[in-house]
Motif scaffolding. Sequence first.
Motif, short mmCIF file in Angstrom:
data_model
loop_
_atom_site.label_atom_id
_atom_site.label_comp_id
_atom_site.label_asym_id
_atom_site.label_seq_id
_atom_site.Cartn_x
_atom_site.Cartn_y
_atom_site.Cartn_z
N GLN A 231 14.18 5.87 -11.64
CA GLN A 231 13.69 6.47 -10.40
C GLN A 231 13.93 5.55 -9.20
OE1 GLN A 231 9.58 7.53 -11.05
NE2 GLN A 231 10.05 8.74 -12.87
N GLY A 232 13.74 4.25 -9.42
CA GLY A 232 13.97 3.29 -8.34
C GLY A 232 15.42 3.24 -7.91
N ILE A 233 16.32 3.30 -8.88
CA ILE A 233 17.76 3.30 -8.57
C ILE A 233 18.12 4.56 -7.78
CG2 ILE A 233 20.06 3.52 -9.60
CD1 ILE A 233 19.01 1.66 -11.86
N LYS A 234 17.58 5.70 -8.19
CA LYS A 234 17.84 6.95 -7.49
C LYS A 234 17.35 6.87 -6.04
CE LYS A 234 17.10 11.96 -7.98
NZ LYS A 234 16.44 12.22 -6.70
N TRP A 235 16.16 6.31 -5.85
CA TRP A 235 15.61 6.17 -4.50
C TRP A 235 16.49 5.24 -3.66
CZ3 TRP A 235 14.10 2.61 -1.01
CH2 TRP A 235 13.30 3.04 0.04
N PHE A 236 16.91 4.14 -4.26
CA PHE A 236 17.76 3.17 -3.57
C PHE A 236 19.03 3.83 -3.04
CE2 PHE A 236 21.27 0.09 -3.80
CZ PHE A 236 20.77 -0.96 -3.04
N ARG A 266 27.14 -1.43 -8.55
CA ARG A 266 27.00 -0.11 -9.15
C ARG A 266 25.91 -0.16 -10.21
NH1 ARG A 266 29.72 2.63 -13.40
NH2 ARG A 266 31.14 0.86 -13.66
N PHE A 267 24.77 0.43 -9.88
CA PHE A 267 23.66 0.50 -10.82
C PHE A 267 23.90 1.62 -11.83
CE2 PHE A 267 21.79 -1.54 -7.12
CZ PHE A 267 21.05 -2.56 -7.68
N ALA A 268 23.27 1.50 -12.99
CA ALA A 268 23.39 2.55 -14.00
C ALA A 268 22.60 3.78 -13.58
CB ALA A 268 22.86 2.03 -15.34
N ASP A 269 23.14 4.97 -13.87
CA ASP A 269 22.38 6.19 -13.63
C ASP A 269 21.20 6.26 -14.58
OD1 ASP A 269 24.14 6.96 -11.67
OD2 ASP A 269 25.37 8.17 -13.01
N ARG A 307 24.74 2.26 -26.63
CA ARG A 307 25.27 3.37 -25.86
C ARG A 307 26.69 3.68 -26.34
NH1 ARG A 307 25.45 2.17 -19.59
NH2 ARG A 307 23.19 2.31 -19.82
N ASP A 308 27.04 4.97 -26.35
CA ASP A 308 28.40 5.35 -26.73
C ASP A 308 29.40 4.72 -25.77
OD1 ASP A 308 27.44 6.84 -28.81
OD2 ASP A 308 27.51 8.74 -27.72
N GLU A 309 30.56 4.33 -26.28
CA GLU A 309 31.57 3.67 -25.46
C GLU A 309 32.05 4.56 -24.33
OE1 GLU A 309 32.71 0.50 -25.55
OE2 GLU A 309 31.11 0.16 -26.98
N ASP A 310 32.14 5.85 -24.56
CA ASP A 310 32.65 6.75 -23.53
C ASP A 310 31.55 7.43 -22.73
OD1 ASP A 310 31.68 8.29 -25.53
OD2 ASP A 310 33.41 9.62 -25.71
N GLU A 311 30.33 6.97 -22.92
CA GLU A 311 29.20 7.58 -22.21
C GLU A 311 29.20 7.16 -20.75
OE1 GLU A 311 24.31 7.51 -22.40
OE2 GLU A 311 25.49 6.99 -24.17
N GLU A 312 29.17 8.10 -19.85
CA GLU A 312 29.14 7.81 -18.42
C GLU A 312 27.72 7.54 -17.97
OE1 GLU A 312 31.66 7.46 -16.41
OE2 GLU A 312 33.14 7.90 -17.96
N THR A 313 27.56 6.65 -16.99
CA THR A 313 26.23 6.39 -16.45
C THR A 313 26.23 6.57 -14.96
OG1 THR A 313 26.72 4.04 -16.16
CG2 THR A 313 25.76 4.70 -18.27
#
Length: 313
Positions: A231-236, A266-269, A307-313
């Motif tokens: 939530q903090g990353i989203k707000w940022f 680039r922060f993680a989603d 986390r899966d190698e091809d997983e997008e964040t």
Amino acid sequence: MATSVRAGDIDLAIGLTEGWVAALAAPHPPSSTSSSGSEDFKIIGTYVESPLCWAISTGRERGDVRKVRDLRGRKMGVSRVGSGSYVMGFVLAEREGWLQLGSRLRSGAEEGGGEGDEEMGDADENKEAQPFEVKVLQNFENLRKAVGDGTADFFMWEYFTSKRYYGDGVGGGGDGDGGGEKKVEGEGEGVFYPIKKVGEIYTPWSSWKIVARKDLVGSSEVEEVLEKLNQGIKWFREHEEEAVRYISRELDYEEADAREWMKGVRFADDVRGVRRSVLERTVETLKKAGVLVGEGRKVEEWVGSMRDEDEET
């Protein structure tokens, strides 16, 4: 921080990837004396997906150090053996073709009473094969002072933290963005010790990971913290102007630097989980640096959420 987590003084922490991996992948991690009974901790998440940019700096008046190619065989200042400033010396040496597999940097720590003597083993026996001599200097201020007086020839530190000390210019390997005003610090704020930039290098892994005590992994308390981070990353991201003002006002960075930093980070989603490939790449580099010796512990033993190698964040 690893000691504090193992001791039960900290339940969850965010720190540099290489620091956590060095603490966890070693063959025999130290046992905890915590009353909580927590003997270990695990990596459970990825806070920042982008790599960290390390500036390579020397003293401003050093005419003998102008380019990265001038660094081979010179004295490299580090905060401590095994730290990011130490490990990145091996990343640099490997990039430049100066590193022989299985070799360690020779240490000058004993000359200054610094830490890390025993970790260097008999590295002096292979002195000619080593790309740098290490000078353990504990902190950023000591590093800046050392490259000015010749105790060390260069050091590596996070770019934007270093940039404020470049003052009226950068070195031959720089990009000309050192700012035009020489900063003078007031009483009680330490000595300025001006430096110049001779180059930069990025970590070959994403830079910040989240860990938690083993007995708390998967708990509702930890899950709540991870969701709050999301939530903090989203707000940022949705309040960039306010973030710029906070960074420049509270963290003492120039507004232009804050904006430039935000372009690159680039922060993680979703902060949950970590990729195996990132950890294996880090382990490989730490072994080349002599920070990890031998087979060590398997990744599965010290990761709480993969986390899966091809997983997008």
